[in-house]
Design a protein around this motif. Structure first.
Motif, mmCIF file in Angstrom:
data_model
loop_
_atom_site.group_PDB
_atom_site.id
_atom_site.type_symbol
_atom_site.label_atom_id
_atom_site.label_comp_id
_atom_site.label_asym_id
_atom_site.label_seq_id
_atom_site.Cartn_x
_atom_site.Cartn_y
_atom_site.Cartn_z
ATOM 1 N N GLU A 69 20.243 55.159 18.066
ATOM 2 C CA GLU A 69 21.624 55.207 18.537
ATOM 3 C C GLU A 69 21.795 56.260 19.639
ATOM 4 O O GLU A 69 22.451 56.013 20.657
ATOM 5 C CB GLU A 69 22.537 55.529 17.353
ATOM 6 N N LEU A 70 21.198 57.431 19.436
ATOM 7 C CA LEU A 70 21.269 58.485 20.450
ATOM 8 C C LEU A 70 20.604 58.037 21.748
ATOM 9 O O LEU A 70 21.131 58.269 22.843
ATOM 10 C CB LEU A 70 20.601 59.765 19.931
ATOM 11 N N ALA A 71 19.455 57.392 21.640
ATOM 12 C CA ALA A 71 18.741 56.922 22.836
ATOM 13 C C ALA A 71 19.576 55.899 23.595
ATOM 14 O O ALA A 71 19.657 55.943 24.833
ATOM 15 C CB ALA A 71 17.393 56.336 22.441
ATOM 16 N N GLU A 72 20.201 54.989 22.886
ATOM 17 C CA GLU A 72 21.042 53.981 23.540
ATOM 18 C C GLU A 72 22.241 54.629 24.222
ATOM 19 O O GLU A 72 22.632 54.236 25.324
ATOM 20 C CB GLU A 72 21.476 52.933 22.517
ATOM 21 N N LEU A 73 22.810 55.631 23.581
ATOM 22 C CA LEU A 73 23.943 56.342 24.165
ATOM 23 C C LEU A 73 23.521 57.099 25.421
ATOM 24 O O LEU A 73 24.212 57.059 26.455
ATOM 25 C CB LEU A 73 24.523 57.307 23.123
ATOM 26 N N ILE A 74 22.378 57.770 25.363
ATOM 27 C CA ILE A 74 21.872 58.506 26.521
ATOM 28 C C ILE A 74 21.523 57.550 27.662
ATOM 29 O O ILE A 74 21.821 57.823 28.829
ATOM 30 C CB ILE A 74 20.670 59.385 26.120
ATOM 31 N N ALA A 75 20.924 56.420 27.325
ATOM 32 C CA ALA A 75 20.613 55.422 28.349
ATOM 33 C C ALA A 75 21.885 54.952 29.049
ATOM 34 O O ALA A 75 21.905 54.768 30.272
ATOM 35 C CB ALA A 75 19.875 54.240 27.725
ATOM 36 N N THR A 76 22.943 54.783 28.291
ATOM 37 C CA THR A 76 24.225 54.360 28.853
ATOM 38 C C THR A 76 24.867 55.467 29.689
ATOM 39 O O THR A 76 25.381 55.217 30.777
ATOM 40 C CB THR A 76 25.186 53.961 27.715
ATOM 41 N N GLU A 77 24.806 56.677 29.186
ATOM 42 C CA GLU A 77 25.546 57.790 29.796
ATOM 43 C C GLU A 77 24.818 58.403 30.993
ATOM 44 O O GLU A 77 25.452 58.820 31.961
ATOM 45 C CB GLU A 77 25.772 58.846 28.710
ATOM 46 N N VAL A 78 23.487 58.464 30.924
ATOM 47 C CA VAL A 78 22.690 59.110 31.972
ATOM 48 C C VAL A 78 22.085 58.088 32.927
ATOM 49 O O VAL A 78 21.813 58.392 34.084
ATOM 50 C CB VAL A 78 21.563 59.975 31.340
ATOM 51 N N GLY A 79 21.856 56.877 32.425
ATOM 52 C CA GLY A 79 21.185 55.868 33.227
ATOM 53 C C GLY A 79 19.678 55.908 33.069
ATOM 54 O O GLY A 79 18.945 55.301 33.848
#
Length: 200
Positions: A83-93
């Motif tokens: 979940e954290l990785a998906e959020l970071i991928a979304t937020e940081v690109g």
């Protein structure tokens, strides 16, 4: 879309004093990924007061207790790593694989390394006829950049908690969603109220 309504202050999710909000944009798509409240001076004051009130009891905890708290945080990060990785991928690109293997895995290792350091560190040391005591300094204001949102937060927060300091975390306004998820993990880990506080 992830919309947060409150700050973590004094162990409780607390509505902000003001009504201003900030949208968080996915840099890959330029779509809105979520939003967070914007803190006022009153919110910051409340967070610092909560951290100040929690400082003395937290600074007197044993190294073993602080190490245990850091390991609980580490387990929480690992439990929510996808979940954290998906959020970071979304937020940081960041690519999802990099988010998982770098943006999340490294902070988890940092939490474990500080837990080990707390237990091994010479908090009391005799030097001739003197006794050297290493003690916590107070409340740490942790302001983090956007590019590694979980790692930068963990690197500052873990060091402060390990030293016996309490924390007010202010993440980058570009990538606050990861910090809010980390704050939820801190809350789940049941650290004493006020030891960790989040405003943005």
């Amino acid at each position: 879309m992830t919309d947060h309504q409150s700050f973590l202050i004094g162990g409780r999710w607390t509505p902000p004093a003001g009504s201003a909000r900030r949208a968080v944009r996915n840099p890959s798509t330029e779509e809105i990924a979520g939003s967070v409240p914007e803190a006022t001076a009153e919110d910051v004051d409340r967070a610092v007061e909560a951290a100040s009130a929690a400082f003395e009891p937290w600074s007197r905890t044993s190294p073993a207790e602080r190490a245990d708290a850091l390991r609980r945080l580490q387990r929480g990060v690992l439990r929510h790593r996808q979940e954290l990785a998906e959020l970071i991928a979304t937020e940081v690109g960041a690519p999802l694989r990099m988010a998982l293997e770098v943006h999340v895995a490294v902070p988890a290792r940092v939490l474990g390394s500080y837990a080990r350091l707390v237990e091994a560190y010479p908090w009391r040391e005799e030097a001739g006829r003197s006794l050297l005591l290493r003690e916590a300094a107070g409340v740490a204001g942790c302001i983090t950049p956007w590019n590694f949102p979980l790692h930068q937060a963990v690197a500052k927060v873990a060091a402060a908690l390990a030293a016996g300091c309490t924390v007010v975390l202010k993440p980058s306004e570009i990538t606050p969603l990861t910090a809010f998820r980390f704050a939820e993990i801190v809350h789940e880990a049941e650290l004493p109220a006020g030891v960790f506080n989040l405003v943005c």
